[in-house]
Design a protein around this motif. Structure first.
Motif, PDB file in Angstrom:
ATOM      1  N   ILE A 229       0.831  -1.203   0.000  1.00  0.00           N
ATOM      2  CA  ILE A 229       0.000   0.000   0.000  1.00  0.00           C
ATOM      3  C   ILE A 229       0.864   1.251   0.000  1.00  0.00           C
ATOM      4  CG2 ILE A 229      -1.664   1.324   1.370  1.00  0.00           C
ATOM      5  CD1 ILE A 229      -2.779  -1.437   2.289  1.00  0.00           C
ATOM      6  N   SER A 230       1.952   1.227   0.798  1.00  0.00           N
ATOM      7  CA  SER A 230       2.818   2.407   0.833  1.00  0.00           C
ATOM      8  C   SER A 230       3.490   2.633  -0.515  1.00  0.00           C
ATOM      9  CB  SER A 230       3.870   2.241   1.930  1.00  0.00           C
ATOM     10  OG  SER A 230       4.695   1.125   1.643  1.00  0.00           O
ATOM     11  N   LEU A 231       3.899   1.562  -1.187  1.00  0.00           N
ATOM     12  CA  LEU A 231       4.513   1.717  -2.509  1.00  0.00           C
ATOM     13  C   LEU A 231       3.508   2.269  -3.510  1.00  0.00           C
ATOM     14  CD1 LEU A 231       6.650  -1.553  -2.797  1.00  0.00           C
ATOM     15  CD2 LEU A 231       7.442   0.757  -2.312  1.00  0.00           C
ATOM     16  N   GLU A 232       2.291   1.766  -3.456  1.00  0.00           N
ATOM     17  CA  GLU A 232       1.261   2.296  -4.355  1.00  0.00           C
ATOM     18  C   GLU A 232       0.967   3.760  -4.054  1.00  0.00           C
ATOM     19  OE1 GLU A 232      -2.053  -0.239  -3.947  1.00  0.00           O
ATOM     20  OE2 GLU A 232      -1.117  -1.957  -4.946  1.00  0.00           O
ATOM     21  N   GLU A 233       0.963   4.091  -2.742  1.00  0.00           N
ATOM     22  CA  GLU A 233       0.757   5.486  -2.352  1.00  0.00           C
ATOM     23  C   GLU A 233       1.825   6.392  -2.946  1.00  0.00           C
ATOM     24  OE1 GLU A 233       0.692   6.317   1.709  1.00  0.00           O
ATOM     25  OE2 GLU A 233      -1.456   6.082   1.938  1.00  0.00           O
ATOM     26  N   LYS A 234       3.076   6.005  -2.738  1.00  0.00           N
ATOM     27  CA  LYS A 234       4.181   6.829  -3.241  1.00  0.00           C
ATOM     28  C   LYS A 234       4.124   6.958  -4.760  1.00  0.00           C
ATOM     29  CE  LYS A 234       7.343   5.720   0.537  1.00  0.00           C
ATOM     30  NZ  LYS A 234       8.599   5.045   0.925  1.00  0.00           N
ATOM     31  N   LYS A 235       3.775   5.850  -5.415  1.00  0.00           N
ATOM     32  CA  LYS A 235       3.712   5.898  -6.877  1.00  0.00           C
ATOM     33  C   LYS A 235       2.623   6.869  -7.340  1.00  0.00           C
ATOM     34  CE  LYS A 235       4.277   1.953  -8.892  1.00  0.00           C
ATOM     35  NZ  LYS A 235       4.003   0.601  -9.429  1.00  0.00           N
ATOM     36  N   LYS A 236       1.464   6.826  -6.663  1.00  0.00           N
ATOM     37  CA  LYS A 236       0.373   7.721  -7.047  1.00  0.00           C
ATOM     38  C   LYS A 236       0.739   9.177  -6.779  1.00  0.00           C
ATOM     39  CE  LYS A 236      -3.350   4.368  -6.371  1.00  0.00           C
ATOM     40  NZ  LYS A 236      -4.515   4.012  -5.537  1.00  0.00           N
ATOM     41  N   LYS A 237       1.370   9.424  -5.621  1.00  0.00           N
ATOM     42  CA  LYS A 237       1.778  10.793  -5.316  1.00  0.00           C
ATOM     43  C   LYS A 237       2.796  11.300  -6.331  1.00  0.00           C
ATOM     44  CE  LYS A 237       1.034  10.931  -0.311  1.00  0.00           C
ATOM     45  NZ  LYS A 237       1.684  11.129   1.003  1.00  0.00           N
ATOM     46  N   ALA A 238       3.802  10.455  -6.624  1.00  0.00           N
ATOM     47  CA  ALA A 238       4.827  10.862  -7.590  1.00  0.00           C
ATOM     48  C   ALA A 238       4.227  11.097  -8.963  1.00  0.00           C
ATOM     49  CB  ALA A 238       5.927   9.801  -7.657  1.00  0.00           C
ATOM     50  N   GLN A 239       3.281  10.253  -9.355  1.00  0.00           N
ATOM     51  CA  GLN A 239       2.646  10.414 -10.669  1.00  0.00           C
ATOM     52  C   GLN A 239       1.822  11.699 -10.721  1.00  0.00           C
ATOM     53  OE1 GLN A 239       0.493   6.964 -11.777  1.00  0.00           O
ATOM     54  NE2 GLN A 239       0.358   7.527 -13.939  1.00  0.00           N
ATOM     55  N   PHE A 240       1.110  11.995  -9.628  1.00  0.00           N
ATOM     56  CA  PHE A 240       0.306  13.209  -9.590  1.00  0.00           C
ATOM     57  C   PHE A 240       1.188  14.455  -9.664  1.00  0.00           C
ATOM     58  CE2 PHE A 240      -1.734  16.676  -7.329  1.00  0.00           C
ATOM     59  CZ  PHE A 240      -2.956  16.751  -7.976  1.00  0.00           C
ATOM     60  N   VAL A 241       2.279  14.460  -8.875  1.00  0.00           N
ATOM     61  CA  VAL A 241       3.178  15.620  -8.873  1.00  0.00           C
ATOM     62  C   VAL A 241       3.856  15.781 -10.224  1.00  0.00           C
ATOM     63  CG1 VAL A 241       5.239  16.608  -7.810  1.00  0.00           C
ATOM     64  CG2 VAL A 241       3.541  15.486  -6.392  1.00  0.00           C
ATOM     65  N   SER A 242       4.228  14.655 -10.854  1.00  0.00           N
ATOM     66  CA  SER A 242       4.897  14.733 -12.159  1.00  0.00           C
ATOM     67  C   SER A 242       3.975  15.300 -13.228  1.00  0.00           C
ATOM     68  CB  SER A 242       5.388  13.345 -12.577  1.00  0.00           C
ATOM     69  OG  SER A 242       6.276  12.824 -11.617  1.00  0.00           O
ATOM     70  N   ASP A 243       2.682  15.002 -13.115  1.00  0.00           N
ATOM     71  CA  ASP A 243       1.734  15.502 -14.119  1.00  0.00           C
ATOM     72  C   ASP A 243       1.367  16.958 -13.903  1.00  0.00           C
ATOM     73  OD1 ASP A 243       1.752  13.024 -15.233  1.00  0.00           O
ATOM     74  OD2 ASP A 243      -0.076  12.346 -14.213  1.00  0.00           O
ATOM     75  N   GLN A 244       1.351  17.411 -12.644  1.00  0.00           N
ATOM     76  CA  GLN A 244       0.797  18.716 -12.334  1.00  0.00           C
ATOM     77  C   GLN A 244       1.834  19.823 -12.165  1.00  0.00           C
ATOM     78  OE1 GLN A 244      -2.441  19.323 -12.290  1.00  0.00           O
ATOM     79  NE2 GLN A 244      -2.907  17.179 -12.741  1.00  0.00           N
ATOM     80  N   LYS A 245       3.117  19.467 -11.993  1.00  0.00           N
ATOM     81  CA  LYS A 245       4.096  20.485 -11.609  1.00  0.00           C
ATOM     82  C   LYS A 245       5.245  20.544 -12.603  1.00  0.00           C
ATOM     83  CE  LYS A 245       6.827  22.074  -7.699  1.00  0.00           C
ATOM     84  NZ  LYS A 245       7.283  21.839  -6.331  1.00  0.00           N
ATOM     85  N   ILE A 246       5.794  21.760 -12.740  1.00  0.00           N
ATOM     86  CA  ILE A 246       7.036  21.961 -13.501  1.00  0.00           C
ATOM     87  C   ILE A 246       8.165  22.056 -12.480  1.00  0.00           C
ATOM     88  CG2 ILE A 246       8.299  23.501 -15.036  1.00  0.00           C
ATOM     89  CD1 ILE A 246       5.591  24.377 -16.165  1.00  0.00           C
ATOM     90  N   PHE A 247       9.130  21.158 -12.562  1.00  0.00           N
ATOM     91  CA  PHE A 247      10.168  21.048 -11.541  1.00  0.00           C
ATOM     92  C   PHE A 247      11.248  22.106 -11.761  1.00  0.00           C
ATOM     93  CE2 PHE A 247       8.454  16.729 -11.912  1.00  0.00           C
ATOM     94  CZ  PHE A 247       8.058  16.534 -10.599  1.00  0.00           C
ATOM     95  N   SER A 248      11.716  22.638 -10.663  1.00  0.00           N
ATOM     96  CA  SER A 248      12.861  23.554 -10.681  1.00  0.00           C
ATOM     97  C   SER A 248      14.119  22.776 -10.305  1.00  0.00           C
ATOM     98  CB  SER A 248      12.627  24.710  -9.708  1.00  0.00           C
ATOM     99  OG  SER A 248      12.543  24.234  -8.383  1.00  0.00           O
ATOM    100  N   GLN A 249      15.250  23.469 -10.337  1.00  0.00           N
ATOM    101  CA  GLN A 249      16.509  22.799  -9.996  1.00  0.00           C
ATOM    102  C   GLN A 249      16.535  22.402  -8.524  1.00  0.00           C
ATOM    103  OE1 GLN A 249      18.809  21.881 -12.199  1.00  0.00           O
ATOM    104  NE2 GLN A 249      19.790  20.812 -10.522  1.00  0.00           N
ATOM    105  N   ASN A 250      15.925  23.233  -7.649  1.00  0.00           N
ATOM    106  CA  ASN A 250      15.861  22.881  -6.230  1.00  0.00           C
ATOM    107  C   ASN A 250      15.027  21.623  -6.017  1.00  0.00           C
ATOM    108  OD1 ASN A 250      17.407  25.108  -5.503  1.00  0.00           O
ATOM    109  ND2 ASN A 250      15.615  26.440  -5.324  1.00  0.00           N
TER     110      ASN A 250
END
Length: 764
Positions: free
Chosen positions: A611-632
């Protein structure tokens, strides 16, 4: 009296040149006179082109200097010079040939001659057996092309010259082909022609039948500076600077030692040191050229065929193997015959065997069939990692196996890794450290093949990573580790006193872990309540037993027990109280619960992990789709990934910040030789490190000098101390006197007397 010749202009060309540059129209007749003189001398010179003509030499330079003043009249002049160089290039006198080339360079700088005509002519003049001329033309061609492309790229000129150079590389004259290749390499190094066409034209030179041209092209792709002359010049400069430093030190030894002279010496040495740093040029790496090759698979196959057939020196073969391995590793090519070929070089006594091991690791990647790499690893293990070899050979072999396994994890078998892991208990530090490094690498990639004691504590990365089957891609639709940004956001909100209850709902997933944790906590509270009740009941029973045991005796002997057992077939009829029966019932219920809990612990833990792995994967996928990453953000993600690899789930001690930064460095495309030669043992000191240890030992040590210090530090010096600072010529006459030198016999007598005197004083 002799009649003076007042009109000296026809004979004094420098003066006429100066006057024409000031006022061309006034001296037009003199110019025509000199031009007719040039044409007549040119016709005569064509009959004997191998002889030097001073008048023609002066006229060519004169007309080149004033060519911008009479552009219409001198339209045919450059053509005359070019025809001479083309027709009589090999038979011309060297001085005359150099003069004509300088005249063309002068007119090209003034924009009177097109660049293509001049540069193509100069490329053809590389065939001349004149080293000074070739070097002059080489420098001019490079600088002229660089100047033409300084403001903006001249695509038409560049394409024309590149096509011409491609033809020159196939020229029958070896010197001309080599110089043309040097020009292209230098222009690529100066970022003038840093494009795919230049890299591919240079790659054709790798198949030249001339070894010198082939080696120069391979060195370019390997990142080695092929300009040997610049290296020799830098070596000469280093020798010169060392000689100057030695001369300064030698001059300081002569004469009186003063603070002023010492400061002057230090300043001079610092200036030399700074000058040496400025002259040094870093090593060049042309890794980008390897990526610009159009068909690397065909290039590697042709190079490998050439390698199998060639009879070159061993060093040339090693360079070719290096080039092929880089092509295979960077572009992930399939060259299956390369691995069996390289196995015959894998012997501890082979010359530069560490380089060969490096090339073997460089040529491996995920897409190579594991069977081939497994044979390669076994060859290294059988030839290097054996007890009959030295510790250095074993350590080098283990390091090579580690690098190969890191690039192709499927090649390592369970039996082999467990055998190699036994070297971690070796007495040699180099061997044990290399074996531990191999264990750490396998632990991160495929810990299941390791022995249980070698797997270490489970980290987050070990839970998340799984070795995919051969050929399966590792592509992901999200950025791994991006869930850290969500975690930091929640932490900052908690610090500010904000509530984050609906945060999980915003991301669109259910917090099942939190519910299971609550359920587990409730079960634990019930168990604790039952234990408390059981303890209270047990305490009450003990009190009752103490009251009832007043008239009873405890049976201790076996005979008494036998007497008790004769009544009802060995059973003793004891009346149980109500509290005792309640305790027995509660204990049986508790035992059943404990068995259920033990069976369910593993299931719960596995469910939590999933469950924790699925949680992290979903969070990472959501952030990757919604955000433009900076160098920090990338820095935070990389740091979190490193912590996953380093820190176990139950962390005992904090890692050093510097160690984290070192582990964060990614594995590059090009391996370094230090990864194979990484032998952990105490190496011999070089001069700088030895001096640093000497100076470090002097810090806390007392200074040398007299054992008894002066009572008054400001007191005057003794004659002996004064004599140390005197010039040698002042005390030379005293040192050479014979009465100041004692013979061996006198020393014996003095020692005997001193010992006798000491013995007499001891008796008293």
């Amino acid at each position: 009296m002799s009649v003076r010749n007042h009109n000296q202009l026809p004979n004094n060309l420098p003066q006429l040149q100066n006057l024409i540059k000031r006022d061309a129209e006034s001296y037009k007749d003199e110019f025509h006179q000199q031009y007719q003189h040039f044409i007549s001398n040119l016709e005569v010179f064509k009959h004997k082109p191998d002889q030097y003509s001073k008048t023609l030499d002066e006229l060519i330079m004169f007309l080149a200097q004033i060519s911008h003043c009479f552009t219409k009249e001198l339209v045919d002049f450059p053509q005359y010079v070019k025809s001479l160089l083309l027709n009589y290039s090999t038979t011309l006198d060297p001085t005359m040939r150099m003069t004509m080339c300088r005249a063309l360079i002068l007119m090209r700088n003034k924009g009177l001659v097109p660049a293509v005509d001049v540069l193509e002519l100069f490329f053809q003049l590389f065939r001349c057996s004149d080293k000074v001329l070739r070097e002059t033309l080489y420098n001019y061609i490079v600088s002229d092309i660089q100047n033409v492309n300084s403001k903006h790229k001249n695509a038409k000129l560049n394409s024309t010259l590149q096509n011409f150079m491609f033809d020159m590389l196939k020229d029958s004259n070896v010197v001309a082909a080599k110089k043309s290749l040097d020009v292209m390499i230098e222009l690529y190094r100066r970022k003038v022609w840093k494009d795919a066409k230049t890299a591919n034209v240079i790659s054709t030179a790798c198949f030249s039948k001339v070894t010198k041209i082939m080696v120069a092209a391979i060195k370019f792709f390997l990142g080695v500076d092929s300009n040997d002359e610049s290296d020799s010049d830098s070596d000469a400069e280093d020798k010169g600077s060392k000689r100057n430093a030695n001369e300064l030190l030698l001059s300081h030894r002569v004469g009186k030692k003063t603070k002023k002279r010492q400061k002057r010496l230090n300043r001079a040495l610092e200036v030399l040191k700074k000058h040496k740093k400025k002259k040094k040029r870093g090593e060049l790496y042309n890794f980008s050229a390897l990526h610009l090759i159009h068909d690397p698979q065909d290039l590697s196959e042709r190079l490998f065929k050439q390698l199998e057939k060639c009879n070159e020196y061993y060093d040339v073969k090693i360079m070719m193997i290096d080039f092929i391995s880089r092509l295979v590793g960077i572009h992930q090519l399939f060259l299956l015959n390369f691995y069996p070929y390289i196995q015959k070089f894998l012997q501890p006594r082979t010359k530069d065997v560490t380089k060969v091991l490096l090339f073997a690791a460089q040529a491996t990647h995920d897409l190579v069939p594991p069977d081939l790499i497994e044979n390669l690893i076994k060859t290294i293990a059988y030839n290097f990692i054996t007890e009959r070899n030295s510790s250095d050979a074993i350590a080098v072999g283990l390091n090579a196996v580690k690098e190969i396994t890191a690039r192709c994890p499927h090649a390592m078998t369970e039996d082999l890794i467990r055998d190699l892991a036994q070297y971690k208990n070796s007495r040699e530090k180099a061997v044990s450290m290399a074996s531990r490094g191999l264990i750490m690498t396998v632990r991160q990639l495929n810990p299941s093949i390791l022995h249980k004691k070698d797997r270490g504590r489970i980290t987050e990365a070990m839970q998340e990573t799984e070795l995919l089957p051969y050929g399966h891609p590792h592509a992901k639709d999200y950025l791994p580790g991006a869930e850290v940004l969500v975690r930091e956001k929640t932490d900052s909100a908690n610090e500010n006193g904000e509530t984050n209850e609906g945060e999980d709902e915003e991301f669109g997933y259910i917090d099942e872990v939190r519910e299971q944790n609550k359920a587990n906590e409730e079960d634990e509270e019930e168990d604790e309540g039952e234990e408390e009740v059981a303890e209270k009941v047990a305490e009450g029973e003990e009190e009752e037993e103490d009251e009832n045991n007043d008239g009873w005796e405890i049976c201790s002997s076996e005979e008494e027990m036998d007497g008790w057992s004769d009544n009802d077939e060995g059973w003793i009829d004891v009346e149980h109280s109500e509290k005792e029966e309640e305790v027995q019932e509660m204990s049986t219920v508790k035992n059943k619960k404990n068995k259920k809990n033990k069976d369910g612990i593993n299931k719960l833990q596995s469910q939590k992990v999933q469950i924790s792995l699925e949680e992290k994967k979903k969070k990472a996928q959501f952030v990757s789709d919604q955000k433009i990453f900076s160098q920090n953000d990338f820095d935070k993600i990389n740091r979190a990934l490193v912590l996953k690899n380093l820190d176990p789930i139950q962390r005992k001690r904090k890692r050093d910040e510097q160690a984290l930064e070192e582990e964060m460095k990614e594995r590059g495309e090009i391996l370094d030789i230090s990864t194979i030669e990484n032998i952990h043992k105490k190496r011999a000191h070089d001069k700088d490190s030895r001096l640093s240890t000497v100076y470090a030992g002097r810090d806390e040590r007392e200074k040398f000098g007299r054992s008894r210090p002066k009572m008054n530090p400001n007191a005057s010096k003794t004659n002996k101390e004064k004599k140390r600072n005197k010039n040698y010529m002042m005390v030379k006459h005293k040192l050479n006197k014979k009465q100041n030198k004692r013979s061996f016999r006198d020393k014996q007598v003095a020692l005997r007397d001193a010992l006798l005197k000491k013995q007499r004083t001891m008796r008293k």
